[in-house]
Design a protein around this motif. Structure first.
Motif, PDB file in Angstrom:
ATOM      1  N   ALA A  64      42.439  30.049  46.001  1.00 26.91           N
ATOM      2  CA  ALA A  64      41.070  29.832  46.490  1.00 26.91           C
ATOM      3  C   ALA A  64      40.095  30.768  45.786  1.00 26.91           C
ATOM      4  CB  ALA A  64      41.019  30.025  48.001  1.00 26.91           C
ATOM      5  N   SER A  65      40.028  30.668  44.481  1.00 29.62           N
ATOM      6  CA  SER A  65      39.255  31.624  43.686  1.00 29.62           C
ATOM      7  C   SER A  65      37.767  31.598  44.040  1.00 29.62           C
ATOM      8  CB  SER A  65      39.431  31.330  42.200  1.00 29.62           C
ATOM      9  OG  SER A  65      38.922  30.060  41.889  1.00 29.62           O
ATOM     10  N   ARG A  66      37.126  32.729  43.784  1.00 26.14           N
ATOM     11  CA  ARG A  66      35.701  32.905  44.040  1.00 26.14           C
ATOM     12  C   ARG A  66      35.020  33.355  42.752  1.00 26.14           C
ATOM     13  NH1 ARG A  66      37.095  36.932  49.081  1.00 26.14           N
ATOM     14  NH2 ARG A  66      38.070  35.369  50.432  1.00 26.14           N
ATOM     15  N   ALA A  67      33.718  33.167  42.672  1.00 25.78           N
ATOM     16  CA  ALA A  67      32.991  33.602  41.481  1.00 25.78           C
ATOM     17  C   ALA A  67      33.193  35.092  41.237  1.00 25.78           C
ATOM     18  CB  ALA A  67      31.504  33.278  41.623  1.00 25.78           C
ATOM     19  N   ALA A  68      33.347  35.868  42.317  1.00 28.79           N
ATOM     20  CA  ALA A  68      33.531  37.310  42.192  1.00 28.79           C
ATOM     21  C   ALA A  68      34.878  37.682  41.584  1.00 28.79           C
ATOM     22  CB  ALA A  68      33.397  37.978  43.562  1.00 28.79           C
ATOM     23  N   ASP A  69      35.787  36.715  41.456  1.00 25.35           N
ATOM     24  CA  ASP A  69      37.087  36.984  40.806  1.00 25.35           C
ATOM     25  C   ASP A  69      36.964  36.983  39.292  1.00 25.35           C
ATOM     26  OD1 ASP A  69      38.764  34.939  43.290  1.00 25.35           O
ATOM     27  OD2 ASP A  69      38.422  37.112  43.279  1.00 25.35           O
ATOM     28  N   THR A  70      35.815  36.590  38.778  1.00 26.92           N
ATOM     29  CA  THR A  70      35.602  36.585  37.333  1.00 26.92           C
ATOM     30  C   THR A  70      35.790  37.986  36.773  1.00 26.92           C
ATOM     31  OG1 THR A  70      34.085  34.713  37.388  1.00 26.92           O
ATOM     32  CG2 THR A  70      33.896  36.201  35.507  1.00 26.92           C
ATOM     33  N   ALA A  71      36.755  38.125  35.870  1.00 30.65           N
ATOM     34  CA  ALA A  71      37.116  39.435  35.318  1.00 30.65           C
ATOM     35  C   ALA A  71      38.241  39.227  34.319  1.00 30.65           C
ATOM     36  CB  ALA A  71      37.575  40.374  36.436  1.00 30.65           C
ATOM     37  N   SER A  72      38.674  40.328  33.713  1.00 29.55           N
ATOM     38  CA  SER A  72      39.889  40.315  32.891  1.00 29.55           C
ATOM     39  C   SER A  72      41.028  40.867  33.725  1.00 29.55           C
ATOM     40  CB  SER A  72      39.701  41.158  31.624  1.00 29.55           C
ATOM     41  OG  SER A  72      38.754  40.569  30.766  1.00 29.55           O
ATOM     42  N   TYR A  73      42.191  40.253  33.603  1.00 29.25           N
ATOM     43  CA  TYR A  73      43.359  40.653  34.379  1.00 29.25           C
ATOM     44  C   TYR A  73      44.452  41.109  33.416  1.00 29.25           C
ATOM     45  CZ  TYR A  73      41.013  38.687  38.382  1.00 29.25           C
ATOM     46  OH  TYR A  73      40.094  38.456  39.374  1.00 29.25           O
ATOM     47  N   PHE A  74      45.017  42.276  33.711  1.00 30.79           N
ATOM     48  CA  PHE A  74      46.039  42.860  32.848  1.00 30.79           C
ATOM     49  C   PHE A  74      47.314  43.107  33.636  1.00 30.79           C
ATOM     50  CE2 PHE A  74      43.501  43.834  29.129  1.00 30.79           C
ATOM     51  CZ  PHE A  74      42.218  43.932  29.633  1.00 30.79           C
ATOM     52  N   SER A 120      39.283  29.147  32.528  1.00 30.96           N
ATOM     53  CA  SER A 120      38.024  28.818  33.188  1.00 30.96           C
ATOM     54  C   SER A 120      38.294  27.781  34.271  1.00 30.96           C
ATOM     55  CB  SER A 120      37.018  28.269  32.176  1.00 30.96           C
ATOM     56  OG  SER A 120      35.784  27.996  32.803  1.00 30.96           O
ATOM     57  N   ILE A 121      37.929  28.103  35.511  1.00 28.41           N
ATOM     58  CA  ILE A 121      38.193  27.211  36.633  1.00 28.41           C
ATOM     59  C   ILE A 121      36.964  27.126  37.524  1.00 28.41           C
ATOM     60  CG2 ILE A 121      40.685  27.627  36.646  1.00 28.41           C
ATOM     61  CD1 ILE A 121      40.251  29.571  38.957  1.00 28.41           C
ATOM     62  N   GLN A 122      36.997  26.196  38.468  1.00 27.50           N
ATOM     63  CA  GLN A 122      35.938  26.055  39.462  1.00 27.50           C
ATOM     64  C   GLN A 122      36.291  26.873  40.698  1.00 27.50           C
ATOM     65  OE1 GLN A 122      33.547  24.193  37.110  1.00 27.50           O
ATOM     66  NE2 GLN A 122      32.935  24.204  39.266  1.00 27.50           N
ATOM     67  N   GLU A 123      35.269  27.308  41.381  1.00 28.39           N
ATOM     68  CA  GLU A 123      35.460  28.033  42.631  1.00 28.39           C
ATOM     69  C   GLU A 123      36.319  27.192  43.570  1.00 28.39           C
ATOM     70  OE1 GLU A 123      31.734  29.137  44.438  1.00 28.39           O
ATOM     71  OE2 GLU A 123      32.344  31.225  44.514  1.00 28.39           O
ATOM     72  N   ILE A 129      52.893  50.023  29.867  1.00 32.70           N
ATOM     73  CA  ILE A 129      52.593  49.217  28.685  1.00 32.70           C
ATOM     74  C   ILE A 129      51.795  48.010  29.168  1.00 32.70           C
ATOM     75  CG2 ILE A 129      53.494  47.908  26.745  1.00 32.70           C
ATOM     76  CD1 ILE A 129      54.076  50.854  26.542  1.00 32.70           C
ATOM     77  N   PHE A 130      50.548  47.931  28.723  1.00 31.25           N
ATOM     78  CA  PHE A 130      49.657  46.876  29.171  1.00 31.25           C
ATOM     79  C   PHE A 130      49.778  45.636  28.292  1.00 31.25           C
ATOM     80  CE2 PHE A 130      46.851  48.500  32.488  1.00 31.25           C
ATOM     81  CZ  PHE A 130      47.141  49.846  32.462  1.00 31.25           C
ATOM     82  N   GLY A 131      49.563  44.495  28.917  1.00 25.43           N
ATOM     83  CA  GLY A 131      49.408  43.263  28.165  1.00 25.43           C
ATOM     84  C   GLY A 131      48.006  43.183  27.585  1.00 25.43           C
ATOM     85  N   GLN A 132      47.740  42.114  26.869  1.00 27.51           N
ATOM     86  CA  GLN A 132      46.454  41.969  26.196  1.00 27.51           C
ATOM     87  C   GLN A 132      45.387  41.370  27.100  1.00 27.51           C
ATOM     88  OE1 GLN A 132      47.984  39.776  22.801  1.00 27.51           O
ATOM     89  NE2 GLN A 132      47.713  41.583  21.516  1.00 27.51           N
ATOM     90  N   GLY A 133      45.803  40.932  28.272  1.00 30.93           N
ATOM     91  CA  GLY A 133      44.820  40.484  29.250  1.00 30.93           C
ATOM     92  C   GLY A 133      44.539  39.003  29.242  1.00 30.93           C
ATOM     93  N   THR A 134      44.162  38.507  30.407  1.00 30.38           N
ATOM     94  CA  THR A 134      43.665  37.139  30.581  1.00 30.38           C
ATOM     95  C   THR A 134      42.247  37.236  31.092  1.00 30.38           C
ATOM     96  OG1 THR A 134      45.816  36.144  31.046  1.00 30.38           O
ATOM     97  CG2 THR A 134      43.874  34.997  31.885  1.00 30.38           C
ATOM     98  N   GLU A 135      41.335  36.587  30.390  1.00 31.72           N
ATOM     99  CA  GLU A 135      39.930  36.589  30.805  1.00 31.72           C
ATOM    100  C   GLU A 135      39.700  35.375  31.705  1.00 31.72           C
ATOM    101  OE1 GLU A 135      37.321  37.338  27.559  1.00 31.72           O
ATOM    102  OE2 GLU A 135      35.557  36.617  28.640  1.00 31.72           O
ATOM    103  N   LEU A 136      39.444  35.648  32.972  1.00 36.01           N
ATOM    104  CA  LEU A 136      39.248  34.587  33.953  1.00 36.01           C
ATOM    105  C   LEU A 136      37.765  34.391  34.237  1.00 36.01           C
ATOM    106  CD1 LEU A 136      40.325  32.592  36.118  1.00 36.01           C
ATOM    107  CD2 LEU A 136      40.352  34.524  37.717  1.00 36.01           C
TER     108      LEU A 136
END
Lengths: 112, 116
Positions: free
Chosen positions: A78-88, A12-15, A101-108
């Motif tokens: 320079a993250s944006r609110a629209a980057d909120t998602a899960s990344y695999f 969890s980060i700030q814009e 082979i996918f990882g388990q993901g990072t929820e940003l």
């Protein structure tokens, strides 16, 4: 399970801040790919880095690959609110065609 | 250009009932994949087709799951009978030619299955 590992599991980060996600995999690869998944949606391909590459950029994304450590990282600047998602991350296994082979993901979560 | 199309988007069934999912890949894509995604996990490959041929079905539970890709275009994935543990999202993806291992896979929105 064959799944690769990602950390952190949640971030969890700030814009405006940068977000870094790490991925480890277990076997030899052709390439490593990163995907994004918004809640309730399919996966969207972000970037592919081949096994003979060490770093790749695409817009605000920077991916590194260290095959000696079997690890990769994804940096979103320079993250944006629209980057909120899960990344695999997904490792394309060497000599197994298109098998990923996918990882388990990072929820940003990027807070405005 | 249309993306990968899947239907239905949502399905609720009772255990022991059959269920089928349909996928239409991107036009011209030879390789089609079915993945299973459990909540909070990454997708896991169930089966991969090169045209009509299933070239990797090692992760498909063949006692209850079956798949087909007639004419090398559309594909269906079937579960019969469904169990409670089958509740998950079933994702379909396609790529131009996956055999080389360097292709981007394009995913559909998935079918969310709930087995009661």
């Amino acid at each position: 399970s064959q799944q690769g590992e990602e950390d952190p599991q949640a971030l969890s980060i700030q814009e405006g801040e940068n977000a870094t996600m790490n991925c480890s995999y277990k076997t030899s690869i052709n390439n490593l790919q990163w995907y994004r998944q918004n809640s309730g949606r399919g996966l969207v391909h972000l970037i592919l880095i081949r096994s003979n590459e060490r770093e790749k950029h695409s817009g605000r994304l920077r991916v590194t690959l260290d095959t000696s450590k079997k690890s990769s990282s994804l940096l979103i600047t320079a993250s944006r609110a629209a980057d909120t998602a899960s990344y695999f991350c997904a490792s394309a296994i060497y000599n197994q065609g298109g098998k990923l082979i996918f990882g388990q993901g990072t929820e940003l979560s990027v807070k405005p | 250009e249309a993306g990968v199309v899947q239907s239905p988007r949502y399905k609720i069934i009772e255990k022991k009932q059959p269920v089928a999912f349909w996928c239409n890949p991107i036009s011209g894509h030879n390789t089609l994949y079915w993945y299973l995604q459990n909540l909070g996990q990454g997708p896991e490959l169930l089966i991969r087709y090169e045209n009509e041929e299933a070239v990797d079905d090692s992760q498909l539970p063949k006692d209850r799951f079956s798949a087909e890709r007639l004419k090398g275009v559309d594909s269906t994935l079937k579960i019969q009978p469904a169990e409670l543990g089958d509740s998950a999202v079933y994702l379909c993806a396609s790529s131009l030619d996956g055999a080389g291992g360097q292709e981007t896979q394009y995913f559909g929105p998935g079918t969310r299955l709930l087995v009661l």
